[in-house]
Design an enzyme around this catalytic site. Sequence first.
Site: not given
Ligand code: GAR
Length: 210
Positions: A92-93, A109, A111, A152, A181
Amino acid sequence: MSTLRLGILASGRGSNFAAILSSIQKGKLDAEVRVLVSNKKRAGALELARENRIPDIFLSHKVYFEPEQYDAALERTLTDCGVNFVALAGYLKYLTPRIITKFKNRILNIHPALLPSFGGKGMYGSNVHKAVLERGSKVSGATVHLVDEVYDHGPIIVQQGVPVLGDDTPESLAARVLKAEHKIYSEALQYFAEDRVRIEGLRARILPNA
Ligand code: GAR
């Protein structure tokens, strides 16, 4: 086919990182994780790297204050570890153009929605699922895409939809999306390991299996 030498960037618990490791261990993904880098000291992903004897690096924004400074340190780390492909797994950076240019079409990435819907600034984690529910969408899902200079935005490699149910909460929807995911991230990475991705503008074409 060429084994990907992955650098994984993560800010949180690291379940996508864990899913990638599991695919490698099962022989479904031709990759090795060279380093896990986090911008959060207490990220679960760092712990997971340690447990798996993978180099874990915490880069603090308190030390590398300016984004350019931060990404210069990140670039050094990735280069020193011999990384040739980067996977953002809940990172998240914002990445500066320096890294994006250095690893052009070599940064993925994940999403937690079906881009180009529900993406962009502020759209991360549970914010995304809340927005999907508030909009009354009947489907959501997960997207793996290449990273370009716009948030994104880069070419989409793999997507998987999931239903949004009438009684969903952000948490229940997040859990359903997360399963998708975990499945599609390794799938997308394997396309690159097999050199099956061709980029034409914003479109990624996946070549059929040889
Ligand atoms: C995941 O759901 C990923 O899609 C999201 O953060 C989560 C990380 O989970 N990413 C975003 O929202 C990026 N825009 P994790 O640390 O368990 O992999």
